[in-house]
Design a protein around this motif. Sequence first.
Motif, mmCIF file in Angstrom:
data_model
loop_
_atom_site.group_PDB
_atom_site.id
_atom_site.type_symbol
_atom_site.label_atom_id
_atom_site.label_comp_id
_atom_site.label_asym_id
_atom_site.label_seq_id
_atom_site.Cartn_x
_atom_site.Cartn_y
_atom_site.Cartn_z
ATOM 1 N N PHE A 196 -10.349 -8.036 -10.565
ATOM 2 C CA PHE A 196 -11.074 -7.149 -11.789
ATOM 3 C C PHE A 196 -11.747 -8.180 -12.537
ATOM 4 O O PHE A 196 -12.057 -7.615 -13.617
ATOM 5 C CB PHE A 196 -9.640 -6.402 -12.330
ATOM 6 C CG PHE A 196 -8.890 -5.550 -11.474
ATOM 7 C CD1 PHE A 196 -9.547 -4.577 -10.900
ATOM 8 C CD2 PHE A 196 -7.674 -6.074 -11.242
ATOM 9 C CE1 PHE A 196 -8.929 -3.747 -9.834
ATOM 10 C CE2 PHE A 196 -6.948 -5.070 -10.225
ATOM 11 C CZ PHE A 196 -7.501 -3.936 -9.450
ATOM 12 N N LEU B 230 -9.455 -1.281 -17.287
ATOM 13 C CA LEU B 230 -8.682 -1.810 -16.240
ATOM 14 C C LEU B 230 -8.111 -0.725 -15.495
ATOM 15 O O LEU B 230 -8.027 -0.998 -14.322
ATOM 16 C CB LEU B 230 -7.815 -3.054 -16.729
ATOM 17 C CG LEU B 230 -8.736 -4.098 -17.389
ATOM 18 C CD1 LEU B 230 -7.618 -5.321 -17.991
ATOM 19 C CD2 LEU B 230 -9.345 -5.060 -16.130
ATOM 20 N N ARG C 85 -10.018 0.898 -13.166
ATOM 21 C CA ARG C 85 -10.404 0.075 -11.806
ATOM 22 C C ARG C 85 -9.090 0.031 -11.004
ATOM 23 O O ARG C 85 -9.343 0.091 -9.724
ATOM 24 C CB ARG C 85 -10.974 -1.118 -12.330
ATOM 25 C CG ARG C 85 -12.261 -0.933 -13.070
ATOM 26 C CD ARG C 85 -12.846 -2.283 -13.663
ATOM 27 N NE ARG C 85 -13.322 -3.136 -12.704
ATOM 28 C CZ ARG C 85 -13.756 -4.399 -13.013
ATOM 29 N NH1 ARG C 85 -13.655 -4.891 -14.111
ATOM 30 N NH2 ARG C 85 -13.855 -5.194 -12.004
ATOM 31 N N MET C 86 -7.957 -0.192 -11.528
ATOM 32 C CA MET C 86 -6.783 -0.444 -10.534
ATOM 33 C C MET C 86 -6.683 0.832 -9.953
ATOM 34 O O MET C 86 -6.235 0.817 -8.618
ATOM 35 C CB MET C 86 -5.664 -0.752 -11.841
ATOM 36 C CG MET C 86 -5.566 -2.071 -12.284
ATOM 37 S SD MET C 86 -4.244 -2.368 -13.298
ATOM 38 C CE MET C 86 -4.821 -4.007 -13.961
#
Length: 96
Positions: A62, A85, A88-89
Amino acid sequence: MKLRTPLQVQLHLTLAMEAGYQTGEKPITATLVESVLSRQLDDLEPTLTRHGYRLKDMVEQFDAKPAEISVLFNNQLDPARTAELRDRMLTVGLPI
């Protein structure tokens, strides 16, 4: 209900039996078992660790700093960066 893996079950039953032995409680009650359960069992870091994601892996995947991921795990990261984040995860399929 909170324990998800056989190792978690084994560890927490052992802890409960040890606590029961030390306090002389017979039989071991559900209250005693709950008292030895970790409060952070379902937090983000333990969940990802159970699925094999280490801090180093997350930093690389990331493009984040180790301190930034640690702050994310402690729920103290800037809300905008946290959302970025987490998105994106979720995009790569992490179980969060």
